[in-house]
Design an enzyme around this catalytic site. Structure first.
Site, PDB file in Angstrom:
ATOM      1  N   TYR A 231       0.879  -1.108  -0.029  1.00  0.00           N
ATOM      2  CA  TYR A 231       0.013  -0.076   0.046  1.00  0.00           C
ATOM      3  C   TYR A 231       0.828   1.434  -0.020  1.00  0.00           C
ATOM      4  CZ  TYR A 231      -3.723   3.092   1.920  1.00  0.00           C
ATOM      5  OH  TYR A 231      -4.740   4.042   2.004  1.00  0.00           O
TER       6      TYR A 231
ATOM      7  N   LYS B 207       0.963   3.997  -2.921  1.00  0.00           N
ATOM      8  CA  LYS B 207       0.605   5.340  -2.587  1.00  0.00           C
ATOM      9  C   LYS B 207       1.847   6.466  -2.904  1.00  0.00           C
ATOM     10  CE  LYS B 207      -3.777   5.070  -0.984  1.00  0.00           C
ATOM     11  NZ  LYS B 207      -4.690   5.425  -1.974  1.00  0.00           N
TER      12      LYS B 207
HETATM   13  N1  LIG Z   1      -9.604   6.826   5.679  1.00  0.00           N
HETATM   14  C1  LIG Z   1      -8.436   6.920   5.609  1.00  0.00           C
HETATM   15  O1  LIG Z   1      -8.013   7.389   6.617  1.00  0.00           O
HETATM   16  C2  LIG Z   1      -7.620   6.920   4.510  1.00  0.00           C
HETATM   17  C3  LIG Z   1      -6.136   7.164   5.020  1.00  0.00           C
HETATM   18  C4  LIG Z   1      -5.334   7.369   3.686  1.00  0.00           C
HETATM   19  C5  LIG Z   1      -5.655   6.996   2.485  1.00  0.00           C
HETATM   20  N2  LIG Z   1      -7.046   6.532   2.378  1.00  0.00           N
HETATM   21  C6  LIG Z   1      -7.416   6.217   0.913  1.00  0.00           C
HETATM   22  O2  LIG Z   1      -8.602   7.136   0.645  1.00  0.00           O
HETATM   23  C7  LIG Z   1      -9.364   6.472  -0.288  1.00  0.00           C
HETATM   24  C8  LIG Z   1     -10.684   6.073   0.300  1.00  0.00           C
HETATM   25  O3  LIG Z   1     -10.733   5.166   1.276  1.00  0.00           O
HETATM   26  P1  LIG Z   1     -11.932   5.262   2.424  1.00  0.00           P
HETATM   27  O4  LIG Z   1     -11.326   5.298   3.548  1.00  0.00           O
HETATM   28  O5  LIG Z   1     -13.023   6.053   1.952  1.00  0.00           O
HETATM   29  O6  LIG Z   1     -12.312   3.727   2.355  1.00  0.00           O
HETATM   30  P2  LIG Z   1     -13.486   3.012   1.718  1.00  0.00           P
HETATM   31  O7  LIG Z   1     -13.556   1.481   1.670  1.00  0.00           O
HETATM   32  O8  LIG Z   1     -15.001   3.218   2.513  1.00  0.00           O
HETATM   33  O9  LIG Z   1     -13.836   3.451   0.296  1.00  0.00           O
HETATM   34  C9  LIG Z   1     -13.325   3.104  -0.965  1.00  0.00           C
HETATM   35  C10 LIG Z   1     -14.050   2.640  -1.861  1.00  0.00           C
HETATM   36  O10 LIG Z   1     -13.350   2.447  -3.225  1.00  0.00           O
HETATM   37  C11 LIG Z   1     -14.313   1.292  -3.862  1.00  0.00           C
HETATM   38  N3  LIG Z   1     -13.510   0.376  -4.499  1.00  0.00           N
HETATM   39  C12 LIG Z   1     -12.686  -0.557  -4.166  1.00  0.00           C
HETATM   40  N4  LIG Z   1     -12.090  -1.400  -5.397  1.00  0.00           N
HETATM   41  C13 LIG Z   1     -12.557  -0.673  -6.396  1.00  0.00           C
HETATM   42  C14 LIG Z   1     -12.500  -0.655  -7.831  1.00  0.00           C
HETATM   43  N5  LIG Z   1     -11.436  -1.910  -8.384  1.00  0.00           N
HETATM   44  N6  LIG Z   1     -13.088  -0.233  -8.532  1.00  0.00           N
HETATM   45  C15 LIG Z   1     -13.927   0.935  -8.114  1.00  0.00           C
HETATM   46  N7  LIG Z   1     -14.395   1.342  -6.836  1.00  0.00           N
HETATM   47  C16 LIG Z   1     -13.670   0.350  -5.918  1.00  0.00           C
HETATM   48  C17 LIG Z   1     -14.818   0.630  -2.577  1.00  0.00           C
HETATM   49  O11 LIG Z   1     -16.181  -0.154  -2.881  1.00  0.00           O
HETATM   50  C18 LIG Z   1     -15.117   1.770  -1.659  1.00  0.00           C
HETATM   51  O12 LIG Z   1     -16.462   2.112  -1.837  1.00  0.00           O
HETATM   52  C19 LIG Z   1      -8.597   5.428  -0.693  1.00  0.00           C
HETATM   53  O13 LIG Z   1      -7.576   5.443  -1.643  1.00  0.00           O
HETATM   54  C20 LIG Z   1      -7.598   4.846   0.629  1.00  0.00           C
HETATM   55  O14 LIG Z   1      -6.386   4.223   0.484  1.00  0.00           O
HETATM   56  C21 LIG Z   1      -7.982   6.572   3.441  1.00  0.00           C
END
Ligand SMILES: NC(=O)c1ccc[n+]([C@@H]2O[C@H](COP(=O)([O-])OP(=O)(O)OC[C@H]3O[C@@H](n4cnc5c(N)ncnc54)[C@H](O)[C@@H]3O)[C@@H](O)[C@H]2O)c1
Length: 300
Positions: free
Chosen positions: A165, A169
């Protein structure tokens, strides 16, 4: 300061069926954008899939008088990326904004990581951003306007169990920086968001601290970066719980051995404090900035 409007703008938000992506889609739509709400559905480990998540967000936008269409393609394939952009062009005639947000985790300590865990995570975060952004870049270049947001993570600082990951990133940071360079003359800006928010992806990891971290507190930074009002490109921004901060990849002054010198490993050892010194760093905006800094140093 005028209100930031997205009237007449078309945005793609990947992974917008839940979590952070949903908040971005709702906010942009409430400000007038026509939004492609992409989401494959599926678990936090990227397994399974159903159409209800994206459709529900589209229904929510429409119920509030906004404009949106769902898209259920996976971002993880070139065909999926092309189809997501085609959905925007077929439905709304163009694409102005791409928020690359979809993703999932396959955390394992390094020695336990399988190549499947590596491929799946590189595909959904890093390669997916290429698959969606390249066809979108073509449309934006034609129109002389575009905004890209790539979603990185504080895992780029290093996090146990996240080699796949954090590498994916960090790759997005390089992708965004080079799109910023290539897009500059076409009015295309590209930035990175590093969110920290309570979503299904993080709530177990963050425990009670997650209560400070509503996803809606990330949204203002992303909305600004996606907007016409945005003046920044080639940036990375941490957004967490209402604190917004620049994150950067800087280049320090370092130690210069001098023209014609033949420094040894022992010289490096002896000058390590100067090599490590961070005062006086620059934040290069392209490889040229380092070359310019070097040539100034060599000719001084
Ligand atoms: N939540 C955090 O604190 C955090 C921190 C750092 C980075 N992120 C990044 O933010 C982004 C959103 O994460 P989140 O926390 O909202 O998680 P989440 O799991 O709620 O949302 C991710 C979404 O991506 C969708 N998804 C997964 N694979 C897919 C695909 N192949 N095609 C289309 N859609 C797909 C999932 O169905 C889900 O709805 C991600 O890239 C995550 O790595 C989140």
């Amino acid at each position: 300061m005028s209100d930031i409007s997205f009237d007449g703008r078309v945005a793609i938000v990947t992974g917008a069926g839940g979590g952070l992506g949903r908040t971005y889609a709702l906010e942009l739509a409430s400000r007038g954008a026509a939004v492609v709400v992409n989401d494959l559905g599926g678990s936090v480990a990227g397994e399974g899939g159903d159409h209800t998540a994206a459709q529900k967000v589209v229904d929510e936008i429409k119920a509030k008088g906004g404009d949106a269409v769902p898209n259920f393609d996976s971002v993880s394939t070139p065909e999926g990326g092309a189809s997501i952009v085609k959905t925007a062009v077929d439905s709304f005639g163009k694409v102005d904004v791409v928020i690359n947000n979809a993703g999932f985790l396959r955390d394992k300590s390094f020695l336990k990581l399988t190549w499947d865990d590596l491929d799946a995570v590189l595909d959904v975060h890093l390669k997916a951003a290429f698959y969606v952004s390249q066809p979108a870049f073509a449309v934006m270049k034609e129109n002389g306007y575009g905004r890209f947001i790539f979603t990185a993570s504080n895992a780029t600082f290093g996090n146990f169990g996240q080699t796949n990951y954090s590498a994916a990133k960090m790759g997005l940071v390089g992708l965004s920086n080079t799109i910023a360079v290539e897009g500059a003359r076409a009015g295309i800006l590209s930035n990175v968001i590093m969110p920290v928010a309570k979503t299904r992806m993080t709530e177990e990891l963050l425990g009670d601290f997650a209560n400070y971290l509503a996803p809606e507190l990330v949204t203002p930074m992303v909305t600004y970066l996606a907007s016409e009002a945005c003046t920044t490109t080639h940036g990375a921004y941490s957004a967490a719980g209402g604190r917004y901060a620049r994150v950067f990849w800087g280049l320090a002054q370092g130690w210069y051995a001098g023209q014609g010198a033949h420094p040894t490993a022992e010289d490096v050892q002896q000058h390590l404090a100067e090599i490590e010194e961070q005062a006086g760093y620059i934040v290069p905006t392209s490889t040229t900035d380092e070359i310019v800094a070097l040539s100034e140093r060599f000719t001084k």
